[in-house]
Design an enzyme around this catalytic site. Structure first.
Site, PDB file in Angstrom:
ATOM      1  CB  SER A 119      -1.648   3.196  -4.130  1.00  0.00           C
ATOM      2  OG  SER A 119      -2.153   4.390  -3.575  1.00  0.00           O
ATOM      3  CG  ASN A 120      -7.701   3.642  -2.575  1.00  0.00           C
ATOM      4  OD1 ASN A 120      -8.042   2.681  -3.243  1.00  0.00           O
ATOM      5  ND2 ASN A 120      -8.204   3.906  -1.378  1.00  0.00           N
TER       6      ASN A 120
ATOM      7  CG  ASP B 154      -1.592   1.271   1.499  1.00  0.00           C
ATOM      8  OD1 ASP B 154      -2.363   1.671   0.620  1.00  0.00           O
ATOM      9  OD2 ASP B 154      -1.365   1.907   2.554  1.00  0.00           O
ATOM     10  CB  ALA B 155       0.988   4.298  -1.848  1.00  0.00           C
ATOM     11  CE1 TYR B 156      -0.269   9.186  -1.555  1.00  0.00           C
ATOM     12  CE2 TYR B 156      -1.944   7.693  -2.420  1.00  0.00           C
ATOM     13  CZ  TYR B 156      -1.023   8.709  -2.613  1.00  0.00           C
ATOM     14  OH  TYR B 156      -0.860   9.234  -3.862  1.00  0.00           O
TER      15      TYR B 156
ATOM     16  NE  ARG C 229      -4.866   7.696   5.237  1.00  0.00           N
ATOM     17  CZ  ARG C 229      -4.659   7.030   4.126  1.00  0.00           C
ATOM     18  NH1 ARG C 229      -4.839   7.615   2.946  1.00  0.00           N
ATOM     19  NH2 ARG C 229      -4.242   5.784   4.160  1.00  0.00           N
TER      20      ARG C 229
HETATM   21  C1  LAC Z   1      -3.631   3.676  -0.583  1.00  0.00           C
HETATM   22  C2  LAC Z   1      -4.374   4.215   0.595  1.00  0.00           C
HETATM   23  C3  LAC Z   1      -5.459   3.337   1.016  1.00  0.00           C
HETATM   24  O1  LAC Z   1      -2.468   4.020  -0.827  1.00  0.00           O
HETATM   25  O2  LAC Z   1      -3.553   4.402   1.671  1.00  0.00           O
HETATM   26  O3  LAC Z   1      -4.245   2.897  -1.307  1.00  0.00           O
END
Ligand code: LAC
Length: 225
Positions: free
Chosen positions: A122-123, A13-15, A44
């Site tokens: 990631s989203n 996952d990224a964020y 967030r």
């Molecule tokens: C993402 C968010 C969910 O990077 O953190 O997909």
């Protein structure tokens, strides 16, 4: 976790997992004042809520849009001092240059050297991800940087996790998926990934029927000794 590194695909996952989402506000915390932390937390939370709600409503919105709307809500909700339009723009721009958590580069580079295949799922919109990956100097480490945009959905829809197995040409059980977001781990586990919850926030566990296979405090144990 390190038993069979070379044969594994690690999907991140990224964020919140690689990139510190709170670094956008932290960078401007002095100017924003006493409400900075609350602003960042509400931002967030709302950003994520909008992904889930719009997905249920089957309305297409980009991650950049929900990020912007989340910020506007958070400013209205959390900030007693006015936030100028210029600061609003700076906060949005900061999302494209978020700080890496300190151990991330070393952990990823170490996995890569040991032969692991690395990807991001990631989203984030493709352009947002390109910017933040380049800012972090990670572009040579990842075989694929996958945005949910290709599926037209947000996490935790199963079709989103399938982007990773399709791109890497592997079965779900061959993927180790790492996220700091517990709900994302629930989605990954339901899809059949081997799942690692990176519990950076020391948060209580949840979704008991969709438990992570491993819980780590951060990514530093992925770096070889
Ligand atoms: C993402 C968010 C969910 O990077 O953190 O997909």
């Amino acid at each position: 976790l390190a038993d069979d590194v070379a044969s594994r695909c690690y999907v991140f996952d990224a964020y919140g997992t690689l990139f510190d989402v709170h670094s956008a506000v932290d960078r401007h915390a002095r100017e924003i004042g006493a409400d900075a932390r609350r602003l960042s937390e509400v931002w967030r939370a709302k950003q994520l809520e909008y992904t889930w709600i719009y997905a249920r409503l089957e309305r297409k919105h980009t991650f950049a849009e929900v990020t912007e709307r989340g910020l506007d809500y958070a400013i209205a909700y959390a900030c007693r001092d006015p936030v100028s339009p210029e600061m609003r723009q700076r906060l949005l721009a900061s999302y494209r240059s978020l700080a890496l958590y300190p151990e991330v580069w070393r952990a990823l580079a170490s996995l890569k050297v040991r032969g692991a295949r690395l990807a991001i799922l990631s989203n984030g919109d493709p352009g947002m991800l390109t910017d933040v990956v380049e800012h972090g100097g990670l572009e040579d480490l990842f075989e694929a940087v996958l945005s949910v945009e290709a599926a037209g959905l947000f996490k935790p829809a199963p079709a989103v996790y399938a982007l990773a197995t399709r791109a890497l040409g592997v079965m779900p059980r061959e993927v180790t998926f790492l996220s700091a977001n517990r709900w994302d781990i629930a989605g990954a586990k339901a899809f059949g990934f081997r799942s690692v919850w990176v519990n950076r926030g020391r948060l209580p566990n949840e979704y008991p029927e969709l438990a992570p296979d491993v819980i780590l405090p951060d990514l530093s144990s992925l770096a070889a000794e």
